[in-house]
Design an enzyme around this catalytic site. Structure first.
Site, PDB file in Angstrom:
ATOM      1  N   LYS A 170     -91.131  17.934  -6.654  1.00 40.41           N
ATOM      2  CA  LYS A 170     -89.983  17.189  -7.185  1.00 40.41           C
ATOM      3  C   LYS A 170     -90.293  15.715  -7.006  1.00 40.41           C
ATOM      4  CE  LYS A 170     -86.503  15.134  -6.567  1.00 40.41           C
ATOM      5  NZ  LYS A 170     -86.260  13.753  -7.117  1.00 40.41           N
ATOM      6  N   GLU A 245     -92.171  12.080   6.200  1.00 33.99           N
ATOM      7  CA  GLU A 245     -92.822  10.774   6.311  1.00 33.99           C
ATOM      8  C   GLU A 245     -91.766   9.766   5.873  1.00 33.99           C
ATOM      9  OE1 GLU A 245     -94.145   7.643   5.967  1.00 33.99           O
ATOM     10  OE2 GLU A 245     -95.341   8.161   4.196  1.00 33.99           O
ATOM     11  N   CYS A 279     -93.972   1.928   3.171  1.00 35.14           N
ATOM     12  CA  CYS A 279     -93.323   2.346   4.428  1.00 35.14           C
ATOM     13  C   CYS A 279     -94.081   1.823   5.636  1.00 35.14           C
ATOM     14  CB  CYS A 279     -93.151   3.852   4.474  1.00 35.14           C
ATOM     15  SG  CYS A 279     -94.620   4.734   3.980  1.00 35.14           S
ATOM     16  N   GLU A 379     -85.246  -1.430   7.868  1.00 37.10           N
ATOM     17  CA  GLU A 379     -86.334  -1.423   6.896  1.00 37.10           C
ATOM     18  C   GLU A 379     -85.777  -2.053   5.611  1.00 37.10           C
ATOM     19  OE1 GLU A 379     -87.658   2.285   4.973  1.00 37.10           O
ATOM     20  OE2 GLU A 379     -89.689   1.620   5.423  1.00 37.10           O
TER      21      GLU A 379
HETATM   22  P1  ADP Z   1     -86.404   6.103  -1.765  1.00 37.37           P
HETATM   23  O1  ADP Z   1     -85.522   5.076  -1.175  1.00 37.37           O
HETATM   24  O2  ADP Z   1     -87.855   5.956  -1.471  1.00 37.37           O
HETATM   25  O3  ADP Z   1     -86.093   6.435  -3.207  1.00 37.37           O
HETATM   26  P2  ADP Z   1     -85.130   8.555  -1.138  1.00 37.37           P
HETATM   27  O4  ADP Z   1     -85.146   9.189   0.197  1.00 37.37           O
HETATM   28  O5  ADP Z   1     -83.846   8.158  -1.716  1.00 37.37           O
HETATM   29  O6  ADP Z   1     -86.121   7.367  -0.932  1.00 37.37           O
HETATM   30  O7  ADP Z   1     -85.877   9.468  -2.209  1.00 37.37           O
HETATM   31  C1  ADP Z   1     -87.087  10.131  -1.978  1.00 37.37           C
HETATM   32  C2  ADP Z   1     -87.091  11.447  -2.720  1.00 37.37           C
HETATM   33  O8  ADP Z   1     -86.054  12.286  -2.212  1.00 37.37           O
HETATM   34  C3  ADP Z   1     -86.821  11.314  -4.218  1.00 37.37           C
HETATM   35  O9  ADP Z   1     -87.600  12.271  -4.903  1.00 37.37           O
HETATM   36  C4  ADP Z   1     -85.343  11.635  -4.302  1.00 37.37           C
HETATM   37  O10 ADP Z   1     -84.969  12.105  -5.588  1.00 37.37           O
HETATM   38  C5  ADP Z   1     -85.212  12.726  -3.268  1.00 37.37           C
HETATM   39  N1  ADP Z   1     -83.855  12.910  -2.731  1.00 37.37           N
HETATM   40  C6  ADP Z   1     -82.835  12.017  -2.692  1.00 37.37           C
HETATM   41  N2  ADP Z   1     -81.742  12.551  -2.115  1.00 37.37           N
HETATM   42  C7  ADP Z   1     -82.061  13.822  -1.768  1.00 37.37           C
HETATM   43  C8  ADP Z   1     -81.351  14.892  -1.106  1.00 37.37           C
HETATM   44  N3  ADP Z   1     -80.105  14.755  -0.694  1.00 37.37           N
HETATM   45  N4  ADP Z   1     -82.021  16.044  -0.906  1.00 37.37           N
HETATM   46  C9  ADP Z   1     -83.301  16.188  -1.291  1.00 37.37           C
HETATM   47  N5  ADP Z   1     -84.011  15.228  -1.906  1.00 37.37           N
HETATM   48  C10 ADP Z   1     -83.422  14.053  -2.151  1.00 37.37           C
END
Ligand code: ADP
Length: 474
Positions: A170, A245, A279, A379
């Protein structure tokens, strides 16, 4: 325009069950540059079922055959390297020259490193009267962010496939296109159906469903600490293996015997890489109180070379951020730094001159930052460096470790033994001495709230392995 209207599930390109698309925005022009399908819970079901079905035969496929597939994926990535670099520079904003090396070159090299491990890694060993077997953990769901979109994908998919785990990937909605290129390469390489599946879609739906799914055995996630916590909680009900990570607020300690101009340049580079959307960025510079004025002058000089501009222009060293939301968040932190009384040395919250279009933020450095300030703790994920001063080595180590994070860090000193002594005291997963280069076989991952587990090399492979002990009577 790059339009993908199908997901890759069970070895086939299939339309998503929603029929809807996610638009991808060009970081520099702010125009729609492509689209991918918006996957749904039904798509997750199909992909997980396909992966589950593929598991038994993929796990039983000889490791050298699995390694051979990784070789083909590596060749595919090399053949499409320029397209990958251009695509990611457009999505994320990294200067093309750097993208070629980091966004396209690094993932190809990591893929190849796992193909080589197929030959070298001992999946079995004897221990007294036991035979120790390392077996694939099962179906692995990989959820990835947008900042190094293909690197983060390959750092999960390559070891998972080598271990014998089918994958459901995903990717992040902001920068998913290179994951689709990888799916095309996997299709052409003839990976057996169900071994690699790609479902783009909203994290809260698709990502969350993967984390909860009873037929997914492991979640490998890279992203923000807050999402990582939610995901680990969602995965707990089925006792999945979770590797995370997450964020960082890494400190670079400049010791009083360091080559100051080299150290200042090196820390700025480690902070501003990918516009600070890294990161492991070194976002806190720790300098001896006695050197502060000298460092301040060096920063002014070195920071002037980071003029934001078009990532496709060869002269550009720093491009825009990934999105409007990211730009606003970073500007808000810069305003907060000023409001909390830090000394603004370079940059500021207003858009850089002449760059009203594109998600640009001025590279910004704050001096006289104290450890309690928001800009020293959170961050920021933008080109913002906080300079803090310390009194002695103990004080420097204390400040460096005073963080919920522990992903990376640096030490600068003319004395290697002294630098190593300080590095050993830092509670963090990586430490670079005097700007030492990235090692793609070295474990990458965090202490504390920067994560769980390690990626890359043997360490990354072992995340995807279960360990079985078989005892013999004689
Ligand atoms: P960033 O700030 O790097 O976008 P996120 O943690 O928001 O970090 O997103 C990283 C990944 O996790 C993306 O693929 C995002 O779509 C997915 N993501 C966001 N929210 C959720 C959730 N509640 N459960 C699982 N995956 C999620």
């Amino acid at each position: 325009m790059k339009n993908y209207d199908k997901l890759f599930i069970d070895g086939q390109w299939l339309p998503s069950c929603s029929g809807k698309s996610i638009h991808i925005i060009h970081a520099t022009t702010e125009q729609v540059m492509g689209q991918v399908p918006e996957g749904t819970l039904r798509d997750v079901e199909l992909a997980v079922a396909a992966a589950r079905t593929a598991f038994t035969s993929w796990a039983a496929t000889p490791v050298t055959t699995r390694g051979g597939f990784l070789d083909k994926l590596h060749q595919g990535l090399v053949a499409r390297a320029e397209e990958i670099a251009q695509t990611i520079s457009a999505e994320v904003g990294m200067p093309l020259k750097l993208s070629r090396r980091i966004q396209a070159g690094l993932p190809a090299a990591v893929m190849s490193s796992y193909a080589r491990l197929a030959e070298d890694y001992a999946f079995e060993e004897r221990l007294g009267n036991s035979l120790i077997l390392r077996e694939p953990v099962g179906v692995a769901a990989c959820i990835t962010p947008w900042n190094y979109p293909l690197h983060q994908v390959v750092a999960k998919v390559a070891p998972a496939l080598l271990a014998g785990c089918p994958v459901v990937l995903k990717p992040a909605s902001e920068a998913p296109l290179s994951a689709f290129i990888l799916a095309e390469i996997a299709h052409e390489a003839g990976l057996p159906p169900g071994v690699f599946n790609l479902v783009s879609g909203p994290g809260r739906e698709v990502g969350d469903a993967l984390a909860r799914h009873p037929l997914v055995d492991m979640i490998s996630f890279t992203g923000s600490t807050s999402t990582g916590k939610n995901l680990a909680a969602a995965a707990a009900a089925t006792v999945k293996r979770v590797s995370l990570e997450l964020g960082g607020k890494s400190a670079a300690i400049i010791l009083d015997d360091a080559d100051l101009p080299a150290a200042v340049k090196g820390v700025l580079a480690a902070c501003f890489l990918n516009s600070g959307q890294t990161c492991s960025a070194h976002t806190r510079m720790l300098v001896p109180e006695t050197c502060y004025e000298e460092v301040k002058a060096l920063i002014a000089e070195a920071a002037a070379t980071y003029l934001p501009g078009d990532p496709f222009d060869d002269k550009t060293r720093i491009g825009p951020l990934v999105s409007a939301a990211q730009r606003e968040m970073v500007r808000e932190y810069i305003r907060k730094g000023i409001a909390e009384g830090a000394e603004l040395l370079v940059g500021g919250p207003e858009p850089p001159e002449g760059l009203e279009t594109g998600f640009f933020v001025k590279p910004t450095v704050f001096g006289r930052v104290t450890p309690d300030m928001t800009i020293a703790r959170d961050e920021i994920f933008g080109p913002v460096l906080a300079v803090l001063t310390y009194t002695d080595e103990d004080d420097a180590v204390r400040i460096a470790n005073d963080s919920i994070y522990g992903l990376s860090g640096g030490v600068w000193s003319a004395d290697k033994i002294r630098a190593e002594r300080v590095a050993r005291r830092m509670r963090t997963g990586q430490v670079d001495i005097n700007g030492a280069p990235f090692n793609l076989m070295a474990p990458f991952g965090g202490y504390k709230q920067s994560g769980l587990g390690r990626e890359l090399g043997v360490f990354g492979l072992e995340e995807f392995l279960e360990i079985k002990a078989v005892q013999f009577k004689d």
